[in-house]
Design a protein around this motif. Structure first.
Motif, PDB file in Angstrom:
ATOM      1  N   ARG A 137       0.833  -1.198   0.000  1.00  0.00           N
ATOM      2  CA  ARG A 137       0.000   0.000   0.000  1.00  0.00           C
ATOM      3  C   ARG A 137       0.878   1.263   0.000  1.00  0.00           C
ATOM      4  O   ARG A 137       0.609   2.224  -0.722  1.00  0.00           O
ATOM      5  CB  ARG A 137      -0.922  -0.017   1.221  1.00  0.00           C
ATOM      6  CG  ARG A 137      -2.294   0.542   0.939  1.00  0.00           C
ATOM      7  CD  ARG A 137      -3.181   0.503   2.142  1.00  0.00           C
ATOM      8  NE  ARG A 137      -3.676  -0.833   2.421  1.00  0.00           N
ATOM      9  CZ  ARG A 137      -3.839  -1.355   3.635  1.00  0.00           C
ATOM     10  NH1 ARG A 137      -3.560  -0.655   4.701  1.00  0.00           N
ATOM     11  NH2 ARG A 137      -4.301  -2.573   3.784  1.00  0.00           N
ATOM     12  N   GLU A 138       1.908   1.239   0.836  1.00  0.00           N
ATOM     13  CA  GLU A 138       2.813   2.387   0.928  1.00  0.00           C
ATOM     14  C   GLU A 138       3.510   2.633  -0.405  1.00  0.00           C
ATOM     15  O   GLU A 138       3.636   3.770  -0.863  1.00  0.00           O
ATOM     16  CB  GLU A 138       3.855   2.130   2.024  1.00  0.00           C
ATOM     17  CG  GLU A 138       4.753   3.298   2.326  1.00  0.00           C
ATOM     18  CD  GLU A 138       4.023   4.431   3.029  1.00  0.00           C
ATOM     19  OE1 GLU A 138       4.459   5.592   2.861  1.00  0.00           O
ATOM     20  OE2 GLU A 138       3.022   4.170   3.720  1.00  0.00           O
ATOM     21  N   ALA A 139       3.941   1.565  -1.071  1.00  0.00           N
ATOM     22  CA  ALA A 139       4.605   1.709  -2.370  1.00  0.00           C
ATOM     23  C   ALA A 139       3.633   2.251  -3.415  1.00  0.00           C
ATOM     24  O   ALA A 139       4.020   3.080  -4.261  1.00  0.00           O
ATOM     25  CB  ALA A 139       5.165   0.354  -2.816  1.00  0.00           C
ATOM     26  N   LEU A 151       1.895   9.444  -5.775  1.00  0.00           N
ATOM     27  CA  LEU A 151       2.355  10.802  -5.448  1.00  0.00           C
ATOM     28  C   LEU A 151       3.449  11.260  -6.401  1.00  0.00           C
ATOM     29  O   LEU A 151       3.558  12.452  -6.709  1.00  0.00           O
ATOM     30  CB  LEU A 151       2.842  10.863  -3.999  1.00  0.00           C
ATOM     31  CG  LEU A 151       1.749  10.879  -2.939  1.00  0.00           C
ATOM     32  CD1 LEU A 151       2.359  10.803  -1.547  1.00  0.00           C
ATOM     33  CD2 LEU A 151       0.899  12.125  -3.064  1.00  0.00           C
ATOM     34  N   ASP A 152       4.275  10.317  -6.867  1.00  0.00           N
ATOM     35  CA  ASP A 152       5.317  10.676  -7.825  1.00  0.00           C
ATOM     36  C   ASP A 152       4.715  11.133  -9.147  1.00  0.00           C
ATOM     37  O   ASP A 152       5.290  11.966  -9.850  1.00  0.00           O
ATOM     38  CB  ASP A 152       6.262   9.496  -8.069  1.00  0.00           C
ATOM     39  CG  ASP A 152       7.152   9.232  -6.860  1.00  0.00           C
ATOM     40  OD1 ASP A 152       7.289  10.152  -6.036  1.00  0.00           O
ATOM     41  OD2 ASP A 152       7.692   8.112  -6.750  1.00  0.00           O
ATOM     42  N   GLU A 193       2.619  21.344  -8.241  1.00  0.00           N
ATOM     43  CA  GLU A 193       1.680  22.460  -8.249  1.00  0.00           C
ATOM     44  C   GLU A 193       0.258  21.982  -7.929  1.00  0.00           C
ATOM     45  O   GLU A 193      -0.597  22.760  -7.510  1.00  0.00           O
ATOM     46  CB  GLU A 193       1.670  23.166  -9.620  1.00  0.00           C
ATOM     47  CG  GLU A 193       3.007  23.760 -10.035  1.00  0.00           C
ATOM     48  CD  GLU A 193       3.897  22.755 -10.759  1.00  0.00           C
ATOM     49  OE1 GLU A 193       3.386  21.872 -11.463  1.00  0.00           O
ATOM     50  OE2 GLU A 193       5.119  22.855 -10.596  1.00  0.00           O
ATOM     51  N   MET A 194      -0.008  20.703  -8.182  1.00  0.00           N
ATOM     52  CA  MET A 194      -1.354  20.176  -7.973  1.00  0.00           C
ATOM     53  C   MET A 194      -1.640  19.901  -6.498  1.00  0.00           C
ATOM     54  O   MET A 194      -2.793  19.807  -6.096  1.00  0.00           O
ATOM     55  CB  MET A 194      -1.556  18.892  -8.784  1.00  0.00           C
ATOM     56  CG  MET A 194      -1.517  19.121 -10.284  1.00  0.00           C
ATOM     57  SD  MET A 194      -1.681  17.602 -11.203  1.00  0.00           S
ATOM     58  CE  MET A 194      -3.372  17.209 -10.897  1.00  0.00           C
TER      59      MET A 194
END
Length: 143
Positions: free
Chosen positions: A12-14, A20-21, A26-27
């Motif tokens: 899940r973390e990955a 997110l990457d 800016e978003m």
């Protein structure tokens, strides 16, 4: 990058990191009112606040008449889904159900009349032919 021995939390973390990457910086926007604040550490106060919010939402829904009664999820026994479906279908009244009820009432009345007169052999045969004619086509072979 993928670890074949990772557990669900690591996976899940990955996934979150990879998503997110993909986002542009800016978003991402942070709420300036909540960034500098400290969360309440009192667990009871937090639970009370959540409970009060839920009660307010329920009261609003009840006022609007949107609250529906949920069936309890009981996992004991077999074929619970079939029982639920049968319970829902039992209350549906259509033309076929009305006809069947009328026929059943007629048959009960005829049986009571036959018992009252003492079940004569000749009149019973005449009643049987009239029932045979009034019965649906699929059921006529049983008379």
């Amino acid at each position: 990058n993928t670890n074949p021995f990772q557990d669900t939390k690591q996976r899940r973390e990955a996934e979150v990191r990879s998503l997110l990457d993909k986002l542009k910086p800016e978003m991402i926007a942070l709420d300036p009112d909540t960034v500098g604040t400290v969360e309440e550490s009192n667990k009871h106060a937090r639970l009370e606040r959540v409970r009060d919010m839920a009660e307010e939402a329920n009261a609003r829904k009840e006022a609007e008449g949107q609250v529906k009664k949920k069936e309890k999820k009981k996992m004991r026994g077999r074929s619970k889904i079939q029982k639920k479906l049968n319970r829902k279908q039992k209350n549906i009244v259509d033309e076929g159900v009305i006809k069947l009820r009328e026929l059943r009432d007629k048959e009960k009345a005829e049986k009571q009349r036959a018992q009252a007169r003492g079940t004569d052999g000749g009149s019973d045969g005449e009643g049987l032919s009239s029932v045979k004619e009034s019965a649906p086509k699929a059921l006529r072979r049983f008379f």
